[in-house]
Each structure stands twice: as C-alpha cells, then as structure tokens.
Design an enzyme around this catalytic site. Sequence first.
Site, PDB file in Angstrom:
ATOM      1  N   ASN A   1      -4.292   2.071 -13.590  1.00  0.00           N
ATOM      2  CA  ASN A   1      -3.362   1.168 -12.917  1.00  0.00           C
ATOM      3  C   ASN A   1      -1.960   1.756 -13.002  1.00  0.00           C
ATOM      4  OD1 ASN A   1      -2.449  -1.357 -11.747  1.00  0.00           O
ATOM      5  ND2 ASN A   1      -1.654  -1.895 -13.768  1.00  0.00           N
TER       6      ASN A   1
ATOM      7  N   HIS B   1       2.039   0.424 -13.179  1.00  0.00           N
ATOM      8  CA  HIS B   1       2.827  -0.785 -13.440  1.00  0.00           C
ATOM      9  C   HIS B   1       4.311  -0.431 -13.346  1.00  0.00           C
ATOM     10  CE1 HIS B   1       3.674  -4.748 -15.033  1.00  0.00           C
ATOM     11  NE2 HIS B   1       4.599  -4.178 -15.783  1.00  0.00           N
TER      12      HIS B   1
ATOM     13  N   MET C   1      -3.200  -7.116  -7.382  1.00  0.00           N
ATOM     14  CA  MET C   1      -2.570  -8.157  -8.186  1.00  0.00           C
ATOM     15  C   MET C   1      -3.578  -9.221  -8.607  1.00  0.00           C
ATOM     16  SD  MET C   1       0.271  -6.664  -8.212  1.00  0.00           S
ATOM     17  CE  MET C   1       1.620  -7.682  -8.779  1.00  0.00           C
ATOM     18  N   ARG C   2      -4.543  -8.795  -9.401  1.00  0.00           N
ATOM     19  CA  ARG C   2      -5.569  -9.714  -9.902  1.00  0.00           C
ATOM     20  C   ARG C   2      -5.747  -9.496 -11.393  1.00  0.00           C
ATOM     21  NH1 ARG C   2      -7.963 -13.890  -7.780  1.00  0.00           N
ATOM     22  NH2 ARG C   2      -9.877 -13.408  -8.920  1.00  0.00           N
TER      23      ARG C   2
ATOM     24  N   GLN D   1       9.445   7.182  -7.924  1.00  0.00           N
ATOM     25  CA  GLN D   1       8.785   7.866  -9.052  1.00  0.00           C
ATOM     26  C   GLN D   1       7.309   7.488  -9.133  1.00  0.00           C
ATOM     27  OE1 GLN D   1      10.299  10.312 -10.573  1.00  0.00           O
ATOM     28  NE2 GLN D   1      12.003   9.824  -9.213  1.00  0.00           N
TER      29      GLN D   1
ATOM     30  N   GLY E   1       0.787  -1.232   0.000  1.00  0.00           N
ATOM     31  CA  GLY E   1       0.000   0.000   0.000  1.00  0.00           C
ATOM     32  C   GLY E   1       0.817   1.278   0.000  1.00  0.00           C
TER      33      GLY E   1
ATOM     34  N   THR F   1      -7.603  -1.797 -19.615  1.00  0.00           N
ATOM     35  CA  THR F   1      -8.454  -2.461 -20.606  1.00  0.00           C
ATOM     36  C   THR F   1      -8.261  -3.960 -20.413  1.00  0.00           C
ATOM     37  OG1 THR F   1      -6.726  -2.565 -22.271  1.00  0.00           O
ATOM     38  CG2 THR F   1      -8.092  -0.571 -22.262  1.00  0.00           C
TER      39      THR F   1
HETATM   40  C1  GAR Z   1       3.969  -1.240  -7.168  1.00  0.00           C
HETATM   41  O1  GAR Z   1       5.329  -1.277  -7.525  1.00  0.00           O
HETATM   42  C2  GAR Z   1       3.097  -1.305  -8.406  1.00  0.00           C
HETATM   43  O2  GAR Z   1       3.657  -0.644  -9.506  1.00  0.00           O
HETATM   44  C3  GAR Z   1       3.017  -2.791  -8.649  1.00  0.00           C
HETATM   45  O3  GAR Z   1       2.893  -3.348  -7.369  1.00  0.00           O
HETATM   46  C4  GAR Z   1       3.569  -2.516  -6.431  1.00  0.00           C
HETATM   47  C5  GAR Z   1       2.612  -2.228  -5.302  1.00  0.00           C
HETATM   48  O4  GAR Z   1       3.274  -1.565  -4.270  1.00  0.00           O
HETATM   49  N1  GAR Z   1       1.928  -3.140  -9.477  1.00  0.00           N
HETATM   50  C6  GAR Z   1       1.960  -4.117 -10.380  1.00  0.00           C
HETATM   51  O5  GAR Z   1       2.915  -4.842 -10.528  1.00  0.00           O
HETATM   52  C7  GAR Z   1       0.697  -4.265 -11.202  1.00  0.00           C
HETATM   53  N2  GAR Z   1       0.939  -5.076 -12.352  1.00  0.00           N
HETATM   54  P1  GAR Z   1       2.450  -0.837  -3.126  1.00  0.00           P
HETATM   55  O6  GAR Z   1       1.462  -1.872  -2.586  1.00  0.00           O
HETATM   56  O7  GAR Z   1       3.485  -0.463  -2.126  1.00  0.00           O
HETATM   57  O8  GAR Z   1       1.770   0.338  -3.730  1.00  0.00           O
END
Ligand code: GAR
Length: 216
Positions: free
Chosen positions: A103, A105, A86-87, A169, A12, A137
Amino acid sequence: MKSIIVLISGRGSNLGAILRAGLQAQVAAVISNRPDAAGLALARAADIATAVLDHREFDSREAFDAALAERIDTHVPALVVLAGFMRVLTAGFVDRYRGRMINIHPSLLPAFTGLDTHRRALDAGVRIHGCTVHFVTSDLDGGPIIAQAAVPVLPGDDEAALAARVLEQEHRLYPQAIRWFLEGRLTLAPNGRAQLAGAAEGAQSLINPLPDPAGV
Ligand code: GAR
C-alpha cells in the site's frame, strides 16, 4: 511474465504512474470498489481489464473481501497493489496476501495514519512530511515499511499544495517499490520487517528550514 493486480477507489494517479513505469509485469486487472472511480478510465485506455465490486452491494466486510479475493485469485498475481484503495480490509483477506500486498500512504508513517494526512500535518506544524510504501498487515497503516519519501512543508502551503508535493514523490516511490518486488529483491522477512536486497542506502538528508550556510 509476472502479473500484478491494482486496487483503486478514485482518481488513479498512482495507477497512472505504475502504468507509465514500464514494469516487467503485466497489470492483469484494475479492480475498484467504486463504479465512478476515475482511474477505471485510465485502465481501459491502456487496454487493461477492469472490474467493479461495489462494496455497497455486500452485506458484510467479510462477504465483500471474499468476492474481491476470488476475483483477484483468478489472475494468480505475484503482487496486489493498493493504490488509493480506501477500504478497511478484514484480517482474513490481509493474511491471504501476506508478503504480497503493498500500500502507499500519504504520510511518513507511523505519523498520521488514517485520513486527511496533509491537513493534519499542517495543523501539527511539522516541517517535513511525505509518503510511505508498506506491506499490508491487519494493523491499519501499520505494516512493515518498505520505503519513504520526504518533502519539506513550506510557509504558505495549503493542503492542496502540500498534497501535490507529496503526490509527485508517491509517483516515483511506488513504481520503484513494485519493481524491487518483481525483481525478487523485496520480501517480508520472518522477523516482520521489509527486507530489501541490493538497494543503495543513504539518501541525502533533508533539513527544513535550510541551515544558514555560514552557521554550521
Ligand atoms: C494517494 O495520495 C494515496 O497515498 C492515498 O490516496 C491517494 C490516491 O490517489 N492513499 C491512502 O490514503 C491510503 N490510506 P490516486 O487515486 O490518485 O492514486
């Protein structure tokens, strides 16, 4: 005031950045598919409603996504924000929130879709890596790109060092993109591209390794 819903699965830290950003919106709820997601505590500490929909308790993706949509829609959010959620989502769910679900990434898409992006960037030997905010999408990690931030990959980087540089970032980029959306400046255009009104274009170039000062 507009409201947003944030979906998480874990730590989070992006949620934290969103909460600290002072957005002109109410985070109406934080919903996790994992009961142990650390981000839930962050939300509770900020007096934000939380909900857990444990995907393991549903018979199918369709059933989970239907329950999730029902929960989201009670808040009538302007925007659904996936922050480390992560779904893989069903096409029906994605279509329902077309143009109002985004989202983040941890790669410069379309490079390194999926998981383990930092390790794969290191393995590929890229000199520049980063993160991407995009509309969601049904094309996994393939939705229209809104904004990207690039960082250098440095000699001696391991996965953790590179992930930390990118994450810093992410925490700048994601609140900014949400702000644009809330201001009505960011839309998903009929041509399938993300359209942003009035943004300052032309960020500085990032060349890595740096050219020799006298060499060019
Ligand atoms: C982040 O690095 C985000 O970019 C990635 O999960 C992490 C969540 O961190 N998301 C993905 O990989 C989606 N495909 P957080 O829970 O500390 O925000």
